[in-house]
Design a protein around this motif. Sequence first.
Motif, PDB file in Angstrom:
ATOM      1  N   SER A 126       0.805  -1.223   0.000  1.00 26.62           N
ATOM      2  CA  SER A 126       0.000   0.000   0.000  1.00 26.62           C
ATOM      3  C   SER A 126       0.838   1.275   0.000  1.00 26.62           C
ATOM      4  CB  SER A 126      -0.933   0.009   1.223  1.00 26.62           C
ATOM      5  OG  SER A 126      -0.171  -0.035   2.426  1.00 26.62           O
ATOM      6  N   ASP A 127       2.180   1.135  -0.070  1.00 24.24           N
ATOM      7  CA  ASP A 127       3.048   2.310  -0.062  1.00 24.24           C
ATOM      8  C   ASP A 127       2.808   3.182  -1.296  1.00 24.24           C
ATOM      9  OD1 ASP A 127       4.223   1.562   2.293  1.00 24.24           O
ATOM     10  OD2 ASP A 127       6.066   0.790   1.391  1.00 24.24           O
ATOM     11  N   PRO A 128       3.019   4.497  -1.175  1.00 23.02           N
ATOM     12  CA  PRO A 128       2.907   5.377  -2.346  1.00 23.02           C
ATOM     13  C   PRO A 128       4.087   5.167  -3.290  1.00 23.02           C
ATOM     14  CG  PRO A 128       3.743   6.608  -0.461  1.00 23.02           C
ATOM     15  CD  PRO A 128       3.378   5.232   0.053  1.00 23.02           C
ATOM     16  N   ASP A 129       3.998   5.790  -4.446  1.00 22.56           N
ATOM     17  CA  ASP A 129       5.112   5.745  -5.388  1.00 22.56           C
ATOM     18  C   ASP A 129       6.375   6.313  -4.742  1.00 22.56           C
ATOM     19  OD1 ASP A 129       3.157   4.867  -7.069  1.00 22.56           O
ATOM     20  OD2 ASP A 129       3.208   6.592  -8.423  1.00 22.56           O
ATOM     21  N   SER A 130       7.527   5.768  -5.134  1.00 23.56           N
ATOM     22  CA  SER A 130       8.798   6.172  -4.533  1.00 23.56           C
ATOM     23  C   SER A 130       9.561   7.111  -5.466  1.00 23.56           C
ATOM     24  CB  SER A 130       9.668   4.941  -4.239  1.00 23.56           C
ATOM     25  OG  SER A 130       9.053   4.113  -3.279  1.00 23.56           O
ATOM     26  N   ILE A 131      10.168   8.142  -4.884  1.00 24.55           N
ATOM     27  CA  ILE A 131      11.046   9.024  -5.634  1.00 24.55           C
ATOM     28  C   ILE A 131      12.460   8.462  -5.531  1.00 24.55           C
ATOM     29  CG2 ILE A 131      11.919  11.359  -5.903  1.00 24.55           C
ATOM     30  CD1 ILE A 131       8.933  11.048  -6.470  1.00 24.55           C
ATOM     31  N   ILE A 132      12.984   7.988  -6.641  1.00 19.70           N
ATOM     32  CA  ILE A 132      14.323   7.403  -6.717  1.00 19.70           C
ATOM     33  C   ILE A 132      15.106   8.193  -7.756  1.00 19.70           C
ATOM     34  CG2 ILE A 132      15.653   5.318  -7.226  1.00 19.70           C
ATOM     35  CD1 ILE A 132      13.180   3.707  -6.360  1.00 19.70           C
ATOM     36  N   PRO A 133      16.237   8.783  -7.388  1.00 20.44           N
ATOM     37  CA  PRO A 133      16.945   9.683  -8.311  1.00 20.44           C
ATOM     38  C   PRO A 133      17.286   9.087  -9.666  1.00 20.44           C
ATOM     39  CG  PRO A 133      17.821   9.907  -6.088  1.00 20.44           C
ATOM     40  CD  PRO A 133      16.869   8.755  -6.048  1.00 20.44           C
ATOM     41  N   SER A 134      17.486   7.774  -9.750  1.00 17.37           N
ATOM     42  CA  SER A 134      17.876   7.167 -11.029  1.00 17.37           C
ATOM     43  C   SER A 134      16.705   6.986 -11.986  1.00 17.37           C
ATOM     44  CB  SER A 134      18.569   5.828 -10.787  1.00 17.37           C
ATOM     45  OG  SER A 134      17.746   4.950 -10.047  1.00 17.37           O
ATOM     46  N   PHE A 135      15.490   7.357 -11.549  1.00 16.85           N
ATOM     47  CA  PHE A 135      14.314   7.290 -12.417  1.00 16.85           C
ATOM     48  C   PHE A 135      13.710   8.682 -12.544  1.00 16.85           C
ATOM     49  CE2 PHE A 135      14.833   3.032 -10.770  1.00 16.85           C
ATOM     50  CZ  PHE A 135      14.580   2.222 -11.879  1.00 16.85           C
ATOM     51  N   VAL A 136      13.300   9.024 -13.748  1.00 17.43           N
ATOM     52  CA  VAL A 136      12.657  10.315 -13.974  1.00 17.43           C
ATOM     53  C   VAL A 136      11.294  10.353 -13.298  1.00 17.43           C
ATOM     54  CG1 VAL A 136      11.714  11.862 -15.734  1.00 17.43           C
ATOM     55  CG2 VAL A 136      13.857  10.646 -16.173  1.00 17.43           C
ATOM     56  N   ASN A 137      10.555   9.267 -13.428  1.00 20.90           N
ATOM     57  CA  ASN A 137       9.198   9.188 -12.901  1.00 20.90           C
ATOM     58  C   ASN A 137       9.167   8.529 -11.523  1.00 20.90           C
ATOM     59  OD1 ASN A 137       7.642  10.019 -15.435  1.00 20.90           O
ATOM     60  ND2 ASN A 137       8.885   8.330 -16.205  1.00 20.90           N
ATOM     61  N   PRO A 138       8.193   8.885 -10.687  1.00 15.23           N
ATOM     62  CA  PRO A 138       7.998   8.136  -9.438  1.00 15.23           C
ATOM     63  C   PRO A 138       7.790   6.655  -9.744  1.00 15.23           C
ATOM     64  CG  PRO A 138       6.671  10.141  -9.456  1.00 15.23           C
ATOM     65  CD  PRO A 138       7.222   9.990 -10.840  1.00 15.23           C
ATOM     66  N   VAL A 139       8.388   5.802  -8.941  1.00 17.02           N
ATOM     67  CA  VAL A 139       8.339   4.360  -9.200  1.00 17.02           C
ATOM     68  C   VAL A 139       7.202   3.733  -8.391  1.00 17.02           C
ATOM     69  CG1 VAL A 139       9.624   2.195  -9.130  1.00 17.02           C
ATOM     70  CG2 VAL A 139      10.833   4.342  -9.599  1.00 17.02           C
ATOM     71  N   PRO A 140       6.198   3.148  -9.054  1.00 19.69           N
ATOM     72  CA  PRO A 140       5.083   2.514  -8.330  1.00 19.69           C
ATOM     73  C   PRO A 140       5.565   1.342  -7.491  1.00 19.69           C
ATOM     74  CG  PRO A 140       4.556   2.825 -10.664  1.00 19.69           C
ATOM     75  CD  PRO A 140       6.030   3.079 -10.515  1.00 19.69           C
ATOM     76  N   VAL A 141       4.929   1.149  -6.358  1.00 19.13           N
ATOM     77  CA  VAL A 141       5.357   0.073  -5.465  1.00 19.13           C
ATOM     78  C   VAL A 141       5.168  -1.292  -6.117  1.00 19.13           C
ATOM     79  CG1 VAL A 141       3.119  -0.177  -4.292  1.00 19.13           C
ATOM     80  CG2 VAL A 141       5.235  -0.717  -3.062  1.00 19.13           C
ATOM     81  N   ASN A 142       4.199  -1.407  -7.034  1.00 24.69           N
ATOM     82  CA  ASN A 142       3.926  -2.730  -7.622  1.00 24.69           C
ATOM     83  C   ASN A 142       4.944  -3.151  -8.673  1.00 24.69           C
ATOM     84  OD1 ASN A 142       3.147  -0.992  -9.665  1.00 24.69           O
ATOM     85  ND2 ASN A 142       1.073  -1.807  -9.887  1.00 24.69           N
ATOM     86  N   VAL A 143       5.932  -2.295  -8.996  1.00 26.41           N
ATOM     87  CA  VAL A 143       7.013  -2.728  -9.882  1.00 26.41           C
ATOM     88  C   VAL A 143       8.333  -2.845  -9.128  1.00 26.41           C
ATOM     89  CG1 VAL A 143       5.877  -1.675 -11.869  1.00 26.41           C
ATOM     90  CG2 VAL A 143       7.714  -0.419 -10.715  1.00 26.41           C
ATOM     91  N   MET A 144       8.293  -2.701  -7.831  1.00 21.27           N
ATOM     92  CA  MET A 144       9.508  -2.881  -7.029  1.00 21.27           C
ATOM     93  C   MET A 144       9.900  -4.355  -6.998  1.00 21.27           C
ATOM     94  SD  MET A 144      10.855  -0.177  -5.706  1.00 21.27           S
ATOM     95  CE  MET A 144      10.529   1.534  -5.303  1.00 21.27           C
ATOM     96  N   PRO A 145      11.198  -4.653  -6.894  1.00 17.08           N
ATOM     97  CA  PRO A 145      11.626  -6.058  -6.790  1.00 17.08           C
ATOM     98  C   PRO A 145      10.984  -6.747  -5.583  1.00 17.08           C
ATOM     99  CG  PRO A 145      13.499  -4.605  -7.157  1.00 17.08           C
ATOM    100  CD  PRO A 145      12.333  -3.718  -6.881  1.00 17.08           C
ATOM    101  N   GLY A 146      10.708  -8.023  -5.739  1.00 17.01           N
ATOM    102  CA  GLY A 146      10.026  -8.758  -4.679  1.00 17.01           C
ATOM    103  C   GLY A 146      10.741  -8.729  -3.344  1.00 17.01           C
ATOM    104  N   PHE A 147      12.071  -8.640  -3.341  1.00 17.80           N
ATOM    105  CA  PHE A 147      12.798  -8.713  -2.073  1.00 17.80           C
ATOM    106  C   PHE A 147      12.499  -7.534  -1.160  1.00 17.80           C
ATOM    107  CE2 PHE A 147      15.935  -6.510  -4.827  1.00 17.80           C
ATOM    108  CZ  PHE A 147      16.205  -5.388  -4.051  1.00 17.80           C
ATOM    109  N   VAL A 148      12.035  -6.398  -1.696  1.00 15.61           N
ATOM    110  CA  VAL A 148      11.804  -5.230  -0.829  1.00 15.61           C
ATOM    111  C   VAL A 148      10.600  -5.425   0.076  1.00 15.61           C
ATOM    112  CG1 VAL A 148      12.837  -3.691  -2.541  1.00 15.61           C
ATOM    113  CG2 VAL A 148      10.342  -3.878  -2.422  1.00 15.61           C
TER     114      VAL A 148
END
Length: 314
Positions: free
Chosen positions: A65-87
Amino acid sequence: MILQPNSVIPLAGLVIDLFCTSMIDVGNELGVPSYLFFTSSAGFLGLMLSLPKRHDEVGTEFNDSDPDSIIPSFVNPVPVNVMPGFVFNKEGSYISMVNHGRRFKDVKGILANTFQDLEPHALSSLLGQDGVPSIYTVGPLINHKDDGNHQYDHIMTWLDDQPNSSVVFLCFGSGGSFSGPQLKEIALGLEQSEVRFLWSIRIPTPTSGPSEDVDYKEVLPEGFLERNKKTEGFISGWTPQVKILAHKAIGGFVSHCGWNSILESIWFGVPIVTWPLYAEQQVNAFEMAKELGLAVEMKLDYRSGGDREIVESR
């Protein structure tokens, strides 16, 4: 350089992979620098480097249920549902990867299997981050060597008979496989599309990796093998992926989005349709489809195993 018998070559440094960061301590004891060889994307490297900071601030793994993440290596906010399973893993892999990411900054340099023209934003963001070691782009590393194995000549012979850019290649990596119901849906989708296809089929097994010992009549729709001759489809087990992507008949690639497969498809100019399964493949698919515009999204958040929904043919 010709080495003489019993000659001693001084150790200049250690090259480690992302799971061997404890070897940095060995290098320190020996008084030599360590270098990280990172085999995935610069985008994912940036995610790994961001994990320790997030953990220090939040103190726990990710949640669905986390919001999208701001990660400097990506232009767009990264949705939680595309994060690697290990997180999301509470059993140890999350904190293990956090610790690995923290140690990345202790190496002298990072050898990344990518190149500037592919990931300009990700690479520039890493260069600007405090404490990030020097990044050396050494990609794309692709094995073009023909090993002389003629076991799969029948596949190449079939491709030789197809028109240029007419065949869709479906292949999901060394660890990729689907259940019987999903295979049936893929078959129905191919049949409805009426496109030529080359499909590498492997099925999961209870105790080991995917198996190529498949009775196609049991896992595919009744009559499919006979009917697909009209659409000129070819079904196989393991396939020589690089040789196939290099063939002029291949016009598209339905891929699990492993980084090696992405680099190979880009090298040979074959468009990708994304169907990630595990590891960092979801974030790779996100980067290709949403960040770089180099792939067409079929699925970005699919994960193999468990009670995953069936991707239907229509």
